[in-house]
Write an enzyme that holds these catalytic residues in place. Structure first.
Site, PDB file in Angstrom:
ATOM      1  N   ASN A  37      -8.462 -37.121 107.055  1.00  8.24           N
ATOM      2  CA  ASN A  37      -9.492 -36.071 106.993  1.00  8.24           C
ATOM      3  C   ASN A  37      -9.072 -34.783 107.705  1.00  8.24           C
ATOM      4  OD1 ASN A  37     -11.835 -36.852 105.579  1.00  8.24           O
ATOM      5  ND2 ASN A  37     -12.480 -38.210 107.232  1.00  8.24           N
ATOM      6  N   ASP A  87       4.399 -45.592 111.755  1.00  2.00           N
ATOM      7  CA  ASP A  87       3.528 -44.882 112.687  1.00  2.00           C
ATOM      8  C   ASP A  87       4.417 -44.216 113.744  1.00  2.00           C
ATOM      9  OD1 ASP A  87       0.185 -45.454 113.335  1.00  2.00           O
ATOM     10  OD2 ASP A  87       1.405 -44.360 114.804  1.00  2.00           O
ATOM     11  N   HIS A 130     -15.222 -34.190 100.213  1.00  2.00           N
ATOM     12  CA  HIS A 130     -15.598 -35.358 101.020  1.00  2.00           C
ATOM     13  C   HIS A 130     -16.254 -34.838 102.294  1.00  2.00           C
ATOM     14  CE1 HIS A 130     -15.677 -39.303 102.643  1.00  2.00           C
ATOM     15  NE2 HIS A 130     -14.798 -39.058 103.600  1.00  2.00           N
ATOM     16  N   GLY A 183      -4.831 -48.152 108.135  1.00  3.82           N
ATOM     17  CA  GLY A 183      -3.472 -48.580 107.771  1.00  3.82           C
ATOM     18  C   GLY A 183      -3.287 -50.081 107.848  1.00  3.82           C
TER      19      GLY A 183
HETATM   20  O1  TXD Z   1     -12.733 -41.248 102.744  1.00  4.60           O
HETATM   21  C1  TXD Z   1     -11.877 -40.799 103.522  1.00  4.60           C
HETATM   22  N1  TXD Z   1     -10.836 -40.107 103.060  1.00  4.60           N
HETATM   23  C2  TXD Z   1     -12.046 -41.033 105.026  1.00  4.60           C
HETATM   24  C3  TXD Z   1     -10.765 -40.733 105.779  1.00  4.60           C
HETATM   25  C4  TXD Z   1     -12.623 -42.345 105.353  1.00  4.60           C
HETATM   26  C5  TXD Z   1     -12.478 -42.818 106.633  1.00  4.60           C
HETATM   27  C6  TXD Z   1     -11.513 -42.269 107.620  1.00  4.60           C
HETATM   28  N2  TXD Z   1     -10.882 -41.065 107.197  1.00  4.60           N
HETATM   29  C7  TXD Z   1      -9.734 -40.533 107.976  1.00  4.60           C
HETATM   30  O2  TXD Z   1      -8.580 -41.367 107.861  1.00  4.60           O
HETATM   31  C8  TXD Z   1      -9.947 -40.416 109.447  1.00  4.60           C
HETATM   32  O3  TXD Z   1     -10.789 -39.312 109.752  1.00  4.60           O
HETATM   33  C9  TXD Z   1      -8.536 -40.228 109.931  1.00  4.60           C
HETATM   34  O4  TXD Z   1      -8.150 -38.876 109.745  1.00  4.60           O
HETATM   35  C10 TXD Z   1      -7.735 -41.109 108.977  1.00  4.60           C
HETATM   36  C11 TXD Z   1      -7.280 -42.398 109.565  1.00  4.60           C
HETATM   37  O5  TXD Z   1      -8.369 -43.100 110.061  1.00  4.60           O
HETATM   38  P1  TXD Z   1      -8.120 -44.419 110.972  1.00  4.60           P
HETATM   39  O6  TXD Z   1      -9.445 -44.984 111.303  1.00  4.60           O
HETATM   40  O7  TXD Z   1      -7.086 -45.280 110.349  1.00  4.60           O
HETATM   41  O8  TXD Z   1      -7.507 -43.740 112.290  1.00  4.60           O
HETATM   42  P2  TXD Z   1      -6.639 -44.449 113.454  1.00  4.60           P
HETATM   43  O9  TXD Z   1      -7.035 -45.882 113.579  1.00  4.60           O
HETATM   44  O10 TXD Z   1      -6.710 -43.530 114.614  1.00  4.60           O
HETATM   45  O11 TXD Z   1      -5.152 -44.429 112.852  1.00  4.60           O
HETATM   46  C12 TXD Z   1      -4.460 -43.229 112.695  1.00  4.60           C
HETATM   47  C13 TXD Z   1      -2.997 -43.539 112.998  1.00  4.60           C
HETATM   48  C14 TXD Z   1      -2.751 -43.911 114.468  1.00  4.60           C
HETATM   49  O12 TXD Z   1      -2.168 -45.194 114.545  1.00  4.60           O
HETATM   50  C15 TXD Z   1      -1.811 -42.823 114.983  1.00  4.60           C
HETATM   51  O13 TXD Z   1      -0.835 -43.302 115.882  1.00  4.60           O
HETATM   52  C16 TXD Z   1      -1.166 -42.376 113.688  1.00  4.60           C
HETATM   53  O14 TXD Z   1      -2.224 -42.361 112.746  1.00  4.60           O
HETATM   54  N3  TXD Z   1      -0.565 -41.056 113.776  1.00  4.60           N
HETATM   55  C17 TXD Z   1       0.549 -40.727 113.107  1.00  4.60           C
HETATM   56  N4  TXD Z   1       1.294 -41.457 112.247  1.00  4.60           N
HETATM   57  C18 TXD Z   1       2.357 -40.804 111.722  1.00  4.60           C
HETATM   58  N5  TXD Z   1       2.703 -39.516 112.013  1.00  4.60           N
HETATM   59  C19 TXD Z   1       1.969 -38.796 112.881  1.00  4.60           C
HETATM   60  N6  TXD Z   1       2.302 -37.512 113.183  1.00  4.60           N
HETATM   61  C20 TXD Z   1       0.823 -39.396 113.465  1.00  4.60           C
HETATM   62  N7  TXD Z   1      -0.120 -38.956 114.350  1.00  4.60           N
HETATM   63  C21 TXD Z   1      -0.968 -39.992 114.511  1.00  4.60           C
END
Ligand code: TXD
EC number: 1.1.1.37
Length: 319
Positions: free
Chosen positions: A121, A34, A176, A15
């Site tokens: 994911n 978030d 994926h 993000g």
């Molecule tokens: O190619 C692809 N699609 C993949 C996807 C490539 C890489 C990563 N992939 C997936 O993206 C990974 O397995 C995760 O499921 C997501 C996000 O990865 P990221 O590295 O950005 O994870 P973070 O840094 O943990 O950020 C997730 C944020 C974190 O700040 C939480 O507080 C927030 O999500 N979060 C929420 N936001 C809103 N609403 C809810 N309910 C919530 N729960 C957690």
């Protein structure tokens, strides 16, 4: 003309990188959302302070209130948990399905006209669930995976051939996951198909097979190296390319997780296919001729996605 509005649901590793790239490209004003208190606000303030240094004009705000995404033109969803070493993408399903429900409801209530790009994911299941929960039209909800997987495939091929990444064009289809389908027959170096490059002696079938396998495990390779999370620079760049195709009505043919209903023998699920992205979102799923091996591999990938959807329906009876 008023600036576009980009809402980023999830202000974590991807993000924050999405926000920085969108600001640098001046795609529009940016809202980081978030559930973590302070995280979106802190990153928005920090990113705003890049503006004078990098020379971009973009209003960047952080919020914990879905009302602030109202009227977004593009929404990119990374909310949820990411993998740690030893975890598969599918292990995230239980937690992230619940997150998609809250995100889908937030989008439906505040920005139902947006083009929604899901990254969370396990991607093929989460994008399907997000579409179900949000109720948006299928052409306005798409998953980002194939652009990233193709970028990994292209990178490895460029290294193998010692050529510019600008001259490498690849397709990765299917889910994926470990069953994704890097399509060698349509992968080219400046128009020369990879199978011809093998015949020309520029590489070997064994090396290409190894590159296909490294592409399939490209996410896990980075998770193993980072240990604290998964890839985020290339995933963010890939999501932004899809957002630009929509905002600029670029009619790009990109490998994306699109809703497939009829093509490739698939009915009613999201899976990685080539699709035209323009001002109407997913404007067309392009059905390409596949050789028997690719066809078989795609079917394996579709079956794996179907199993994830069964798991989703087992968790949430409303699906
Ligand atoms: O190619 C692809 N699609 C993949 C996807 C490539 C890489 C990563 N992939 C997936 O993206 C990974 O397995 C995760 O499921 C997501 C996000 O990865 P990221 O590295 O950005 O994870 P973070 O840094 O943990 O950020 C997730 C944020 C974190 O700040 C939480 O507080 C927030 O999500 N979060 C929420 N936001 C809103 N609403 C809810 N309910 C919530 N729960 C957690």
């Amino acid at each position: 003309m008023a600036r576009k509005k980009i809402a980023l649901i999830g202000a974590g590793n991807i993000g924050g990188t999405l926000a920085h790239l969108a600001a640098q490209k001046e795609l529009g004003d940016i809202v980081l959302f978030d559930v973590a208190e302070g995280l979106p606000q802190g990153k928005a303030l920090d990113l705003s302070q890049c503006g004078p240094v990098e020379g971009f004009d973009a209003k960047i705000t952080g919020t914990n209130d879905y009302a602030d995404i109202a009227g977004a033109d593009v929404i990119i969803v990374t909310a949820g948990v990411a993998r740690k070493p030893g975890m598969s993408r599918d292990d995230l399903l239980g937690i992230n399905l619940k997150v998609m429900k809250s995100v889908g409801e937030g989008i439906a209530a505040n920005a139902p006209d947006a083009f929604v790009i899901c990254i969370t994911n396990p991607l093929d299941a989460m994008v399907w669930a997000l579409r179900e929960f949000s109720g948006l039209p299928h052409n306005k909800v798409v998953g980002m995976a194939g652009v990233l997987d193709s970028a990994r495939f292209s990178t490895f091929l460029a290294w193998e051939f010692g050529v510019s990444i600008r001259d490498v064009n690849t397709f990765v289809l299917g889910g994926h996951g470990d069953t994704m389908v890097p399509v060698v027959q349509y992968s080219t170096v400046n128009g020369i198909p990879v199978p011809d490059l093998i015949k020309m002696g520029r590489t070997t079938q064994e090396k290409i097979d190894a590159i296909v396998q490294r592409t399939r495990s490209g996410g896990g390779e980075i998770v193993g190296l980072l240990k604290t999370g998964s890839a985020f620079y290339a995933p963010a760049a890939s999501g932004i390319a899809m957002a630009e195709a929509y905002l600029g009505d670029q009619k790009r043919i990109l490998p994306v997780a699109a809703y497939v209903d009829g093509q490739y023998g698939v009915d009613g699920l999201y899976v990685g296919v080539p699709a035209i992205i323009g001002a109407n979102g997913v404007e067309e799923v392009v059905e390409i001729e596949l050789d028997e091996e690719a066809k078989g591999n795609l079917q394996v990938s579709v079956d794996a996605v179907k199993e994830l959807l069964v798991a989703c329906k087992g968790i949430d009876g409303t699906l």
